[in-house]
Design a protein around this motif. Structure first.
Motif, PDB file in Angstrom:
ATOM      1  N   ARG A  94       0.868  -1.179   0.000  1.00  0.00           N
ATOM      2  CA  ARG A  94       0.000   0.000   0.000  1.00  0.00           C
ATOM      3  C   ARG A  94       0.904   1.229   0.000  1.00  0.00           C
ATOM      4  N   GLU A 133     -15.337   3.486  -9.970  1.00  0.00           N
ATOM      5  CA  GLU A 133     -14.383   3.632  -8.861  1.00  0.00           C
ATOM      6  C   GLU A 133     -12.948   3.485  -9.381  1.00  0.00           C
ATOM      7  N   ARG A 147      -0.860  -0.487  -4.057  1.00  0.00           N
ATOM      8  CA  ARG A 147      -2.147   0.171  -4.207  1.00  0.00           C
ATOM      9  C   ARG A 147      -2.020   1.537  -3.526  1.00  0.00           C
ATOM     10  N   ALA A 149      -3.221   4.448  -1.450  1.00  0.00           N
ATOM     11  CA  ALA A 149      -4.278   4.647  -0.452  1.00  0.00           C
ATOM     12  C   ALA A 149      -5.223   5.761  -0.902  1.00  0.00           C
ATOM     13  N   ARG A 150      -6.460   5.637  -0.515  1.00  0.00           N
ATOM     14  CA  ARG A 150      -7.490   6.597  -0.913  1.00  0.00           C
ATOM     15  C   ARG A 150      -7.098   8.033  -0.566  1.00  0.00           C
ATOM     16  N   THR A 151      -6.587   8.258   0.645  1.00  0.00           N
ATOM     17  CA  THR A 151      -6.215   9.626   1.036  1.00  0.00           C
ATOM     18  C   THR A 151      -5.082  10.165   0.174  1.00  0.00           C
ATOM     19  N   PHE A 153      -4.529   9.221  -2.931  1.00  0.00           N
ATOM     20  CA  PHE A 153      -5.116   9.481  -4.240  1.00  0.00           C
ATOM     21  C   PHE A 153      -5.847  10.831  -4.240  1.00  0.00           C
ATOM     22  N   TYR A 154      -6.540  11.131  -3.146  1.00  0.00           N
ATOM     23  CA  TYR A 154      -7.204  12.438  -3.057  1.00  0.00           C
ATOM     24  C   TYR A 154      -6.183  13.569  -3.147  1.00  0.00           C
TER      25      TYR A 154
END
Length: 186
Positions: A94, A133, A147, A149-151, A153-154
């Protein structure tokens, strides 16, 4: 724990300890025979499990990550004399933080690897056709990816610019689209 898995796990640990500091052993040069599977799973959320229990010691996870290799038949922990297949539910790492170093984006993984995005370490964002998504990832080393992480990517989306009708970020002299044409572009 069976004697066979204990021996394999002990052998993998011993081989991984041969890498000084945070260096990486030359797993790409090792060609041992396949010794079977070991009950290690890297879950989708990045947690390493052994025999259905989380491996709680970060140092041990880091150690195992240094002897991880992806071959055509899957992911393996590799030593000079053993090759044992493990299960990876998504990607093995990650990317949990990102910093800017000049014009480059530097990602740090959950096992402490750093990768500088660029031509040899691309940022790739696939989009699920049903849900829309995004599934962002970054190349780390050899055939191993993290991968994003969502944060993180933001954060990438926040710094993105519109290029050729797509949101994109630049690193290492390369522009990386963060989604399909038109996504996020107003």
């Amino acid at each position: 724990m069976t004697e066979e898995s204990s021996k394999g796990l002990a052998g993998i640990t011993a081989a991984a300890k041969q890498a000084p500091g945070r260096g990486l052993p030359p797993v790409h040069l090792w060609r041992p025979a396949h010794c079977g599977d070991i009950d290690i799973v890297i879950r989708r959320d990045g947690v390493w499990m052994h025999e259905n229990s989380p491996i709680g010691r970060a140092e041990l996870v880091r150690l195992f990550s240094t002897v991880l290799r992806k071959d055509p038949d899957g992911y393996h922990l590799v030593t000079p004399v053993e090759k044992m297949r493990i299960e990876v539910e998504d990607l093995p790492f990650r990317a949990v933080t990102m910093t800017r170093d000049g014009d480059d984006l530097v990602f740090t993984t959950d096992v402490g690897d750093e990768t500088r995005a660029g031509p040899d370490h691309p940022i790739i964002v696939e989009t699920d056709p049903a849900t829309g998504e995004p599934a962002p990832r970054v190349h780390v080393r050899a055939d191993l990816e993290a991968r994003i992480a969502r944060t993180v990517f933001y954060d990438l989306v926040e710094m993105a610019e519109v290029r050729d009708g797509q949101l994109a970020v630049q690193s290492g002299g390369v522009w990386f689209p963060l989604g399909p044409p038109g996504a996020g572009v107003e």
